[in-house]
Design a protein around this motif. Structure first.
Motif, mmCIF file in Angstrom:
data_model
loop_
_atom_site.group_PDB
_atom_site.id
_atom_site.type_symbol
_atom_site.label_atom_id
_atom_site.label_comp_id
_atom_site.label_asym_id
_atom_site.label_seq_id
_atom_site.Cartn_x
_atom_site.Cartn_y
_atom_site.Cartn_z
ATOM 1 N N ILE A 45 0.925 -1.336 -0.043
ATOM 2 C CA ILE A 45 0.257 -0.125 -0.045
ATOM 3 C C ILE A 45 0.799 1.027 -0.053
ATOM 4 N N MET A 46 2.139 0.985 0.353
ATOM 5 C CA MET A 46 3.025 2.239 0.394
ATOM 6 C C MET A 46 3.655 2.586 -0.972
ATOM 7 N N LEU A 47 3.375 1.850 -1.956
ATOM 8 C CA LEU A 47 3.651 2.119 -3.490
ATOM 9 C C LEU A 47 3.402 3.536 -3.991
ATOM 10 N N LEU A 82 5.497 6.749 -5.413
ATOM 11 C CA LEU A 82 5.232 7.623 -6.442
ATOM 12 C C LEU A 82 5.071 9.182 -6.425
ATOM 13 N N ASN A 83 4.655 9.445 -5.092
ATOM 14 C CA ASN A 83 4.510 10.529 -4.862
ATOM 15 C C ASN A 83 5.707 11.451 -4.347
ATOM 16 N N GLY A 117 13.275 12.164 -9.289
ATOM 17 C CA GLY A 117 14.566 11.836 -9.468
ATOM 18 C C GLY A 117 14.963 11.126 -8.132
ATOM 19 N N GLN A 118 14.125 11.032 -6.948
ATOM 20 C CA GLN A 118 14.507 10.205 -6.061
ATOM 21 C C GLN A 118 14.298 8.746 -6.282
ATOM 22 N N LYS A 119 15.037 7.914 -5.449
ATOM 23 C CA LYS A 119 15.201 6.554 -5.900
ATOM 24 C C LYS A 119 15.256 5.844 -4.615
ATOM 25 N N PHE A 120 14.744 4.507 -4.702
ATOM 26 C CA PHE A 120 14.186 3.822 -3.326
ATOM 27 C C PHE A 120 14.625 2.146 -3.492
ATOM 28 N N ALA A 121 14.851 1.694 -2.550
ATOM 29 C CA ALA A 121 14.969 0.230 -2.173
ATOM 30 C C ALA A 121 13.704 -0.266 -1.497
ATOM 31 N N LEU A 161 5.473 -3.013 -14.054
ATOM 32 C CA LEU A 161 4.924 -3.146 -15.561
ATOM 33 C C LEU A 161 3.963 -2.330 -16.066
ATOM 34 N N VAL A 162 3.034 -1.973 -15.100
ATOM 35 C CA VAL A 162 1.962 -1.018 -15.474
ATOM 36 C C VAL A 162 2.309 0.267 -15.108
ATOM 37 N N ASN A 163 3.066 0.568 -14.115
ATOM 38 C CA ASN A 163 3.634 2.025 -14.141
ATOM 39 C C ASN A 163 4.962 2.263 -14.250
ATOM 40 N N LYS A 164 5.482 2.758 -15.472
ATOM 41 C CA LYS A 164 6.846 2.850 -15.780
ATOM 42 C C LYS A 164 7.683 3.963 -14.640
ATOM 43 N N TYR A 165 6.977 4.843 -14.286
ATOM 44 C CA TYR A 165 7.328 5.815 -13.367
ATOM 45 C C TYR A 165 7.815 5.173 -12.050
ATOM 46 N N LEU A 166 7.182 4.292 -11.561
ATOM 47 C CA LEU A 166 7.500 3.571 -10.324
ATOM 48 C C LEU A 166 8.624 2.579 -10.718
#
Ligand SMILES: Cc1cc2nc3c(=O)[nH]c(=O)nc-3n(C[C@H](O)[C@H](O)[C@H](O)COP(=O)(O)OP(=O)(O)OC[C@H]3O[C@@H](n4cnc5c(N)ncnc54)[C@H](O)[C@@H]3O)c2cc1C
Ligand code: SF4
Ligand code: SF4
Length: 389
Positions: A142-144, A148-149, A153-157, A173-178
């Motif tokens: 649920i934290m995805l 996204l918000n 430019g910020q990156k996550f593990a 696959l659905v959201n390329k920004y994610l």
């Protein structure tokens, strides 16, 4: 991932798991939830091709480049963790090196001590607060939306169970920004999850009521077996980790969520790096507080090499064949078990996740023991699942 926030996760207290509740007034029928849900389907064939450009080599390990065992060189962290403290160390190191701006991790809730919650940790202290496995359901994904918000430019593990990693890969696959935002996927090994009923039964066996619990630390200290710490009525009780779970035997496999019985992923096959308990290192070499790991792609390989060169972790190569055989012998082959269970699920027209994997064979052997186990599994857990739609 729902564009109109129509989905809520609520705890079903009878089953001790989360269930999704969809607000039909808000739902616009876009179908995104079905597309990203690992409980609906997982196309391992497609995902292996997209992520690793090959098909899985092993029914237990999935697709891999190499395997290792090891630990964090920070002894405090190592002995406070579930096994070798590798997950926490890798996250701290990734943050220190600017590889990530934060990590999606899971902690127990201060205000609700038997419930975990996930959040994006942005400091070393926050990452350390998540050390240790939480043996109960966690709605990590649920934290995805929070990821996204975050700032461009910020990156996550992210750290997750095999099913959570499946959901995240499907969402990417659905959201390329994610996909752009999540640069490191650390998956845990998992034979099965444990519902909230499991913890409640273990506490009850020791005369501890749910509302007396102030905190619980499921596993830390010398592993195996590790220790479990329960604080209730301002008193700390430390219990041998394996003994803590003896209560599960009394309530039987009811504490295993139905979805876990239908799971075919033991080692987070879709992660960049998968990490599990150090049973292998202990049983083979008598080593304590090790984790085992599987490196699946060049992202994982380069990252592990960098952190090893900085002496933040000690790791040693492990033969993948030996690790796969060990996991199979100790825990059974989930894919094999699933084939038998599927027979009964289909026979009684129940709902089940649809998997596409080259490792799921269409024929199953006449093995009476496995048939009986599958029937028992079916009768104990799956009869309550709603009819197939
Ligand atoms: C329910 C469950 C079942 C498991 N089953 C097996 C198994 O059968 N075989 C095996 O080898 N290993 C299993 N593991 C993994 C094992 O317990 C350790 O988590 C793993 O070895 C990593 O140890 P570590 O010391 O490197 O991690 P640590 O440094 O202690 O870090 C643990 C990390 O896991 C994350 N985390 C903890 N609990 C959860 C959760 N429930 N959901 C999502 N993220 C979580 C935390 O955010 C933290 O980042 C299981 C873990 C869980 C939670
Ligand atoms: S169908 Fe679309 S709008 Fe409806 S709950 Fe699923 S994701 Fe949300
Ligand atoms: S058994 Fe499968 S479905 Fe259950 S928690 Fe583990 S990975 Fe998720």
């Amino acid at each position: 991932m729902c564009p109109v926030n129509a989905i809520n996760m609520v705890v079903d207290r009878d089953k001790g798991v989360y269930r999704t509740v969809v607000d039909s007034k808000k739902c616009v029928g876009c179908g995104v939830c079905y597309k990203v849900c690992p409980g609906h389907s997982v196309d391992f064939e497609e995902l292996n091709k997209v992520l690793f450009d090959r098909q899985a080599q092993s029914s237990v390990l999935g697709s891999y480049l190499s395997c290792f065992s090891g630990y964090s060189t920070d002894n405090n962290l190592r002995y406070d963790s579930s096994s070798g403290g590798l997950v926490t160390q890798l996250l701290i190191s990734a943050l220190e090196r600017g590889i990530i701006d934060g990590a999606l991790i899971t902690v127990m809730d201060d205000g609700n001590p038997l419930r975990p919650h996930s959040f994006i940790a942005r400091t070393q202290e926050e990452i350390i607060s998540s050390v240790g496995a939480k043996y109960c359901p966690v709605p990590v994904n649920i934290m995805l939306k929070e990821i996204l918000n975050t700032q461009e430019g910020q990156k996550f593990a992210i750290v997750g169970m095999p099913c959570q990693i499946q959901g995240i890969r499907k969402a990417e696959l659905v959201n390329k920004y994610l996909k752009k935002k999540i640069v490191l996927h650390l998956g845990l090994f998992c034979t099965h999850g444990i519902s909230f009923l499991g913890t409640l039964a273990a506490l009850k066996e020791r005369g501890i009521k749910e509302d007396q619990v102030q905190s619980i630390k499921y596993r830390f200290g010398d592993f195996p077996p590790g220790k479990t710490l329960i604080r209730s009525n301002n008193e700390d009780r430390i219990i041998n980790h394996l003994e803590f779970w003896n209560a599960l035997l009394s309530i039987g496999i009811d504490a295993i969520p139905a979805r876990c019985r239908m799971c075919i992923d033991q080692t987070s096959e879709l992660a960049d790096i998968s990490i599990g308990s150090g049973w292998f290192a202990y049983k083979i070499n008598n080593q304590i507080n090790y984790s085992v790991g599987v490196i699946r792609n060049t992202v994982g390989k380069a990252f592990i090499q960098e952190i090893k060169s900085a002496n933040k972790i000690d790791i040693f190569p492990v033969d993948p064949g030996a690790l796969a055989l060990f996991e199979k012998t100790q825990r059974g082959d989930k894919k094999n078990k699933y084939q038998y269970l599927l027979f009964f699920l289909k026979l009684f027209a129940k709902k089940y996740p649809v998997y596409r994997s080259k490792l799921l064979k269409s024929e199953i052997k006449m093995n009476l023991k496995l048939w009986l186990k599958a029937l028992n599994f079916y009768l104990m857990g799956c009869v309550n699942i709603k009819e197939k739609e």
